[in-house]
Design a protein around this motif. Structure first.
Motif, mmCIF file in Angstrom:
data_model
loop_
_atom_site.group_PDB
_atom_site.id
_atom_site.type_symbol
_atom_site.label_atom_id
_atom_site.label_comp_id
_atom_site.label_asym_id
_atom_site.label_seq_id
_atom_site.Cartn_x
_atom_site.Cartn_y
_atom_site.Cartn_z
ATOM 1 N N ASN A 74 0.820 -1.374 -0.096
ATOM 2 C CA ASN A 74 0.112 -0.005 -0.004
ATOM 3 C C ASN A 74 0.948 1.227 -0.151
ATOM 4 O OD1 ASN A 74 -2.417 -1.606 0.049
ATOM 5 N ND2 ASN A 74 -2.542 -1.450 2.347
ATOM 6 N N ARG A 75 1.965 1.221 0.623
ATOM 7 C CA ARG A 75 2.970 2.299 0.939
ATOM 8 C C ARG A 75 3.590 2.594 -0.616
ATOM 9 N NH1 ARG A 75 5.236 0.447 5.079
ATOM 10 N NH2 ARG A 75 4.297 2.198 6.480
ATOM 11 N N SER A 76 4.184 1.537 -0.904
ATOM 12 C CA SER A 76 5.342 1.573 -2.001
ATOM 13 C C SER A 76 4.565 1.715 -3.362
ATOM 14 C CB SER A 76 6.040 0.550 -1.991
ATOM 15 O OG SER A 76 5.380 -0.673 -2.386
ATOM 16 N N SER A 77 3.546 1.309 -3.508
ATOM 17 C CA SER A 77 2.806 0.766 -4.905
ATOM 18 C C SER A 77 3.478 0.154 -6.157
ATOM 19 C CB SER A 77 2.430 2.339 -5.456
ATOM 20 O OG SER A 77 1.578 3.226 -4.680
ATOM 21 N N TRP A 78 4.465 -0.780 -5.423
ATOM 22 C CA TRP A 78 5.024 -1.527 -6.249
ATOM 23 C C TRP A 78 3.969 -2.470 -7.129
ATOM 24 C CZ3 TRP A 78 9.475 -1.247 -8.816
ATOM 25 C CH2 TRP A 78 10.409 -0.897 -8.093
ATOM 26 N N ASP A 79 2.997 -2.986 -6.608
ATOM 27 C CA ASP A 79 2.275 -3.621 -7.329
ATOM 28 C C ASP A 79 1.368 -2.906 -8.415
ATOM 29 O OD1 ASP A 79 0.650 -1.962 -5.562
ATOM 30 O OD2 ASP A 79 -0.915 -3.392 -5.186
ATOM 31 N N LYS A 80 1.495 -1.375 -8.421
ATOM 32 C CA LYS A 80 0.716 -0.793 -9.462
ATOM 33 C C LYS A 80 1.931 -0.458 -10.612
ATOM 34 C CE LYS A 80 -2.398 1.895 -6.769
ATOM 35 N NZ LYS A 80 -2.187 1.042 -5.540
ATOM 36 N N ILE A 81 2.988 -0.484 -10.089
ATOM 37 C CA ILE A 81 4.306 -0.112 -11.323
ATOM 38 C C ILE A 81 4.218 -1.690 -11.949
ATOM 39 C CG2 ILE A 81 6.722 0.369 -11.530
ATOM 40 C CD1 ILE A 81 4.796 2.472 -10.425
ATOM 41 N N ALA A 82 4.177 -2.934 -11.298
ATOM 42 C CA ALA A 82 4.201 -3.992 -11.768
ATOM 43 C C ALA A 82 3.100 -4.367 -12.713
ATOM 44 C CB ALA A 82 4.258 -5.059 -10.731
ATOM 45 N N GLU A 83 1.939 -3.745 -12.539
ATOM 46 C CA GLU A 83 0.823 -4.088 -13.524
ATOM 47 C C GLU A 83 0.822 -3.437 -14.837
ATOM 48 O OE1 GLU A 83 -2.981 -5.093 -15.291
ATOM 49 O OE2 GLU A 83 -1.811 -5.895 -13.120
ATOM 50 N N LYS A 84 1.697 -2.049 -14.756
ATOM 51 C CA LYS A 84 1.858 -1.457 -15.764
ATOM 52 C C LYS A 84 3.265 -1.920 -16.589
ATOM 53 C CE LYS A 84 0.046 2.791 -13.555
ATOM 54 N NZ LYS A 84 0.652 4.470 -13.308
ATOM 55 N N ASN A 85 3.994 -2.528 -15.977
ATOM 56 C CA ASN A 85 4.994 -3.060 -16.895
ATOM 57 C C ASN A 85 5.300 -4.533 -16.815
ATOM 58 O OD1 ASN A 85 6.610 -0.288 -17.130
ATOM 59 N ND2 ASN A 85 5.969 -0.188 -15.062
ATOM 60 N N GLY A 86 4.277 -5.308 -16.297
ATOM 61 C CA GLY A 86 4.491 -6.627 -16.371
ATOM 62 C C GLY A 86 5.478 -7.362 -15.739
ATOM 63 N N PHE A 87 5.468 -7.383 -14.584
ATOM 64 C CA PHE A 87 6.511 -8.215 -13.556
ATOM 65 C C PHE A 87 5.813 -8.353 -12.338
ATOM 66 C CE2 PHE A 87 7.505 -3.596 -12.387
ATOM 67 C CZ PHE A 87 7.564 -3.700 -11.192
ATOM 68 N N ILE A 88 6.345 -9.458 -11.653
ATOM 69 C CA ILE A 88 6.102 -9.950 -10.474
ATOM 70 C C ILE A 88 6.523 -9.348 -9.231
ATOM 71 C CG2 ILE A 88 6.178 -11.978 -8.975
ATOM 72 C CD1 ILE A 88 5.587 -13.475 -11.597
ATOM 73 N N VAL A 89 5.829 -9.165 -8.070
ATOM 74 C CA VAL A 89 6.194 -8.518 -6.835
ATOM 75 C C VAL A 89 6.287 -9.471 -5.816
ATOM 76 C CG1 VAL A 89 6.212 -6.701 -5.116
ATOM 77 C CG2 VAL A 89 5.656 -6.294 -7.585
ATOM 78 N N LEU A 90 7.227 -9.605 -4.909
ATOM 79 C CA LEU A 90 7.049 -10.368 -3.770
ATOM 80 C C LEU A 90 7.373 -9.649 -2.530
ATOM 81 C CD1 LEU A 90 6.833 -13.519 -2.758
ATOM 82 C CD2 LEU A 90 8.961 -13.255 -2.190
ATOM 83 N N ALA A 91 6.460 -9.571 -1.576
ATOM 84 C CA ALA A 91 6.615 -8.910 -0.438
ATOM 85 C C ALA A 91 6.749 -9.790 0.735
ATOM 86 C CB ALA A 91 5.431 -7.811 -0.210
ATOM 87 N N PRO A 92 8.019 -10.183 1.336
ATOM 88 C CA PRO A 92 8.184 -11.109 2.334
ATOM 89 C C PRO A 92 7.915 -10.579 3.777
ATOM 90 C CG PRO A 92 10.290 -10.490 1.603
ATOM 91 C CD PRO A 92 9.160 -9.898 0.731
ATOM 92 N N GLN A 93 7.725 -11.285 4.751
ATOM 93 C CA GLN A 93 7.293 -10.691 6.107
ATOM 94 C C GLN A 93 8.608 -11.215 7.071
ATOM 95 O OE1 GLN A 93 3.249 -11.376 7.594
ATOM 96 N NE2 GLN A 93 4.001 -12.624 9.113
ATOM 97 N N GLY A 94 8.823 -10.079 7.965
ATOM 98 C CA GLY A 94 9.817 -10.396 8.930
ATOM 99 C C GLY A 94 9.383 -11.144 9.820
ATOM 100 N N SER A 95 10.313 -11.747 10.776
ATOM 101 C CA SER A 95 9.812 -12.534 11.620
ATOM 102 C C SER A 95 9.641 -12.296 13.172
ATOM 103 C CB SER A 95 10.893 -13.791 11.907
ATOM 104 O OG SER A 95 12.231 -13.087 12.442
ATOM 105 N N LEU A 96 10.084 -11.037 13.398
ATOM 106 C CA LEU A 96 9.651 -10.334 14.552
ATOM 107 C C LEU A 96 8.368 -9.634 14.782
ATOM 108 C CD1 LEU A 96 13.025 -8.712 15.265
ATOM 109 C CD2 LEU A 96 12.353 -10.780 16.153
#
Length: 358
Positions: A51-73
């Protein structure tokens, strides 16, 4: 693969770890596509970071995949998390994040049709500290990396009264292309250093250290437009580059674009293409400087020559009060896929032990 955001479990060391991936609507599984890892900050989450970075919106326009991993703490509030950064965080419940990132990379390659030469990473605040530690640990998985209020070059050590990166704590496998953003008025990870024990040395020192690690030449040729200074070290070993944006009035918030920015950028790019613009000074009248870092990073990741970076990467103005914008706010696929690459591969490569620190 259904387009959009989806949860995924990634088993690492016998523990099921969590992440969120995004698939663009153009994805078919037949052609190799790039991947961007998006590392969340402390007291946040994969969904919150997207939501903050909007990487998914950039990915939709440019045709790539995004993975957002989750920290362990666990974060300070329910549903938020932080990273167990080596030599930075000692907190009960922290897992081996380096192993998790490596397994996440393996899972992405097995699950999706991706181009292993075009896997990139972006980190915000605590996520950028985690990404810095991963690169410093000598892993050669990311072709280039971006950092928002988070670039590090090893743990801080005090030498003759001056805080510097520990030379022995950062040994990247090869020169890495980096784009980093910083705000002069950032009080969480201060631009000049200080603050938390894991920060201490400032942004300039971190950039200087990476120029040494990457074997860069020159002084970065800094240019300032409307209080934002852009620098680019375009001559480094193995074709790496280091670019930075420093916002004179920037805080710890992730800069956000204005509503009309995309139309302005599109018109400006067309103008720049026709005029073959090569300097920031020439581009300034055509650009609204209020541009999101993810867009700038994506262009940086894919550009092979520094002229294009200067011509298209207008600096961004931070915009506060835009929802989850700080590091301390609340907030399976097909195995063995056969695919081909429809795009040319760009071979251009891109304080210790603080108790309870995030």
């Amino acid at each position: 693969m259904q387009p959009g955001r989806h949860p995924i479990a990634i088993e690492t060391g016998g523990v099921a770890r969590s992440a969120v991936y995004f698939v663009p609507s153009s994805y078919t599984g037949n052609d190799k596509v790039p991947v961007v890892f998006d590392f969340h900050g402390s007291n946040s989450s994969p969904q919150g970071q997207l939501n903050r970075s909007s990487w998914d919106k950039i990915a939709e326009k440019n045709g790539f995949i995004v993975l957002a991993p989750q920290g362990s703490l666990p974060g300070k509030t329910a549903g938020t998390y932080a990273w167990n950064v080596p030599f930075v965080t000692r907190q009960e419940g922290g897992l081996d994040e380096i192993a998790f990132i490596r397994q996440s990379l393996k899972t992405v390659k097995e699950t999706f049709c991706v181009d292993p030469a075009r896997i990139y990473a972006s980190g915000y605040s605590g996520g950028g500290r985690m990404l810095s530690a991963y690169l410093c640990s000598g892993h050669d998985d990311f072709a280039a990396a971006g950092f928002v209020h988070s670039l590090r070059a090893g743990r801080p050590v005090e030498i003759n009264g001056k805080w510097e990166p520990d030379d022995g704590n950062c040994s990247p496998a090869r020169p890495v292309s980096i784009m980093a953003f910083a705000g002069v008025k950032d009080t969480s990870n201060p631009y000049g250093g200080g603050g938390s024990a894991y920060w201490q040395y400032g942004f300039k020192i971190a950039v200087e250290r990476w120029t040494e690690l990457d074997g860069c030449k020159g002084n970065g040729d800094p240019k300032t437009v409307e209080g934002v200074t852009f620098s680019l070290y375009g001559t480094c070993k193995s074709g790496a580059r280091i670019a930075s944006y420093v916002f004179a009035n920037g805080t710890h918030d992730w800069p956000k674009p204005a509503a009309a920015t995309e139309a302005v950028i599109a018109a400006a790019k067309e103008t720049a293409s026709v005029a073959k613009v090569t300097t920031v000074a020439a581009v300034k009248p055509a650009f609204d400087p209020n541009v999101d870092p993810a867009s700038r990073m994506w262009e940086f990741f894919g550009r092979a020559d520094s002229t294009d970076v200067i011509a298209t990467a207008a600096p961004a103005k931070p915009k506060s009060g835009t929802g989850i914008a700080s590091d301390c706010t609340t907030e399976t696929g097909i195995q063995g896929t056969t695919c081909s690459s429809s795009q040319p591969i760009d071979t251009r490569r891109s304080g210790q032990g603080v108790q309870d620190a995030l």
